[in-house]
Scaffold this active site. Structure first.
Site, PDB file in Angstrom:
ATOM      1  CG  ASN A 152      -0.320  -0.422   2.485  1.00  0.00           C
ATOM      2  OD1 ASN A 152       0.220  -1.522   2.579  1.00  0.00           O
ATOM      3  ND2 ASN A 152      -0.375   0.441   3.478  1.00  0.00           N
ATOM      4  CD  GLN A 180      -3.730  -0.097  -1.522  1.00  0.00           C
ATOM      5  OE1 GLN A 180      -4.029   0.425  -2.598  1.00  0.00           O
ATOM      6  NE2 GLN A 180      -4.073   0.448  -0.370  1.00  0.00           N
ATOM      7  CB  SER A 200     -10.838  -3.348   0.835  1.00  0.00           C
ATOM      8  OG  SER A 200     -11.525  -2.282   1.432  1.00  0.00           O
ATOM      9  N   GLY A 201     -13.739  -2.931  -0.910  1.00  0.00           N
ATOM     10  CA  GLY A 201     -14.504  -2.119  -1.861  1.00  0.00           C
ATOM     11  C   GLY A 201     -13.985  -0.705  -2.044  1.00  0.00           C
ATOM     12  CG  HIS A 202     -12.300   1.813   1.278  1.00  0.00           C
ATOM     13  ND1 HIS A 202     -11.372   2.772   1.601  1.00  0.00           N
ATOM     14  CD2 HIS A 202     -11.979   0.727   2.009  1.00  0.00           C
ATOM     15  CE1 HIS A 202     -10.531   2.283   2.516  1.00  0.00           C
ATOM     16  NE2 HIS A 202     -10.881   1.050   2.778  1.00  0.00           N
ATOM     17  CB  THR A 238     -28.390  -8.515   8.413  1.00  0.00           C
ATOM     18  OG1 THR A 238     -29.107  -9.272   9.380  1.00  0.00           O
ATOM     19  CG2 THR A 238     -29.316  -8.116   7.277  1.00  0.00           C
ATOM     20  CB  CYS A 326      -4.695   2.358   7.028  1.00  0.00           C
ATOM     21  SG  CYS A 326      -5.064   2.081   5.335  1.00  0.00           S
TER      22      CYS A 326
HETATM   23  N1  PLP Z   1      -4.599  -4.285   3.373  1.00  0.00           N
HETATM   24  C1  PLP Z   1      -4.014  -3.315   2.670  1.00  0.00           C
HETATM   25  C2  PLP Z   1      -2.823  -3.635   1.820  1.00  0.00           C
HETATM   26  C3  PLP Z   1      -4.520  -2.018   2.708  1.00  0.00           C
HETATM   27  O1  PLP Z   1      -3.928  -1.048   2.003  1.00  0.00           O
HETATM   28  C4  PLP Z   1      -5.654  -1.751   3.512  1.00  0.00           C
HETATM   29  C5  PLP Z   1      -6.177  -0.375   3.629  1.00  0.00           C
HETATM   30  O2  PLP Z   1      -5.507   0.584   3.297  1.00  0.00           O
HETATM   31  C6  PLP Z   1      -6.228  -2.812   4.221  1.00  0.00           C
HETATM   32  C7  PLP Z   1      -5.683  -4.070   4.141  1.00  0.00           C
HETATM   33  C8  PLP Z   1      -7.438  -2.607   5.088  1.00  0.00           C
HETATM   34  O3  PLP Z   1      -8.585  -2.443   4.303  1.00  0.00           O
HETATM   35  P1  PLP Z   1      -9.904  -1.802   4.964  1.00  0.00           P
HETATM   36  O4  PLP Z   1      -9.642  -0.340   5.095  1.00  0.00           O
HETATM   37  O5  PLP Z   1     -10.991  -2.091   3.987  1.00  0.00           O
HETATM   38  O6  PLP Z   1     -10.106  -2.487   6.252  1.00  0.00           O
END
Ligand code: PLP
Length: 389
Positions: A152, A180, A200-202, A238, A326
């Protein structure tokens, strides 16, 4: 610039308008529970299944039943590891790397405190792994190998095809955190023997709060969230219907966008990176140049603080990030850059630019115009520069 130049897409992405439009009915009139017996709720299940199919297609997996929807990448990562440890209670060894996201590393530290044996593989100065180190770390006690696909912070891509083969030869479960990379580069899970994969969706223009775990057919599985019978008994709770529908549409869009990501977006990233290296002295690109996501550039500016650069960029309407977004708020130097052995004078001044399909050339030109002045100004007042001269 009249709007923010958003270059922090590895932190999160803009929800695509098509995704939002598809979600909206499920936040308004179509509010039924997909587990209900009545038609009003029950008919919603087919929308969840349609998303399962498009996520399956994005990954080129064999069967949609291999996709389990979760609440985020972190839950998918935690589920992969905890499920495997529960499935092989006699095995107490986990292999991972020093550069994983905290979704893996913090869990591993927790498991270490519970008595599990952890191997954290090193990376070299380019951020790459030595697969011989992996091979010699595997033993009779190894329950799972969890190695991310793309980093990331640096965008460096690990050779998961080879790692999957090594794991298969040694009969060890292989999980990859592909949060990523999914949506940025194509996958062929029908050909690569990966057992578990997190997304991960976002990170791919769907909303926050939805993710998925791919579980290859035949992989032993034990739910992490224990509750109702949702997700074929693999995840209680749910379903977040609107977001799952959104993720399904985002998966379709990502598939269509692969070409753009790997040509236009890559070109913009390269333009930005090359201009910085050309125009600004004492900089270095962190991470291998060839094995890297097309959208990510992590650049160290010597003798200044990354946070000061970010603040100055922010004043000019440019959003980028330093270290892991994060965990931002933490002023600890990046564990990824430290593991790579990058000199401290560069680590503290490292910035990540991460692009998306929504970025335009004029935005990149604007950053190229602004950045040299920002860096020069900060270096003039930097105590580190003065100490050096
Ligand atoms: N793994 C990686 C490599 C990430 O970059 C991230 C978030 O930046 C995550 C896991 C965690 O994802 P989430 O924010 O959907 O929990």
């Amino acid at each position: 610039m009249d709007k923010v130049v958003y270059l922090d897409n590895n932190a999160t992405t803009q929800v695509a308008s098509e995704v939002f439009a598809a979600m909206k009915p499920f936040l308004t009139e179509e509010y039924g529970n997909p587990s209900s017996m009545h038609t009003f709720g029950g008919k919603i299940k087919k929308n969840i299944d349609a998303s399962r199919q498009t996520v399956c297609d994005l990954l080129s997996a064999n069967d949609p039943s291999e996709i389990v929807f979760t609440s985020c990448g972190t839950e998918s990562d935690n589920t992969a590891i905890m499920s495997t440890l529960r499935s092989y209670p006699e095995k107490k060894h986990i292999i991972t790397t020093k550069v994983e996201h905290p979704a893996i590393l913090s869990l591993c530290k927790y498991l270490e405190n519970l008595g599990y044996r952890l191997t954290y593989l090193d990376v070299d100065e380019d951020g790459l792994l030595d697969l011989n180190e992996l091979k010699s770390a595997i033993d009779y006690d190894t329950a799972i190998i969890s190695i991310m696909h793309a980093n990331n912070e640096t965008g460096v891509i690990f050779p998961i095809e080879e790692i999957a083969e090594i794991a298969r030869m040694r009969n060890v479960v292989f999980h990859t955190d592909a949060v990523q990379s999914v949506g940025k580069i194509p996958f062929r899970l029908n050909e690569i023997p990966i057992d578990l994969l997190s997304l991960s969706g976002h990170k791919l223009h769907a909303p926050k709060g939805v993710g998925a775990l791919y579980v290859r057919k035949g992989t032993k599985f034990s739910p992490f969230l224990i509750g109702g019978h949702q997700e074929l008994n693999r995840r209680g709770g749910t379903e977040n219907v609107a977001s799952i529908v959104g993720l399904g549409v985002a998966a379709q869009l990502a598939k269509k966008n692969f070409d753009d990501e790997n040509t236009r977006v890559r070109k913009l990233r390269d333009k930005l990176e090359n201009a910085i290296v050309e125009k600004i002295p004492n900089v270095r690109v962190n991470g291998n140049k060839d094995s890297r996501l097309p959208n990510t550039s992590n650049i160290g500016f010597e003798f200044i603080e990354g946070e000061s650069i970010l603040l100055k960029l922010d004043e000019k309407g440019v959003a980028a990030s330093s270290g892991s977004a994060c965990t931002s708020g933490s002023l600890m130097p990046s564990h990824v850059l430290r593991a790579m052995g990058i000199p401290f004078t560069f680590i503290q001044g490292s910035i990540r630019f991460s692009l998306s399909c929504y970025n335009r050339e004029e935005e990149i030109n604007y950053v190229i115009e602004q950045l040299p002045g920002i860096i020069k100004g900060l270096r003039e007042i930097s105590p580190f520069t003065n100490k050096k001269s």
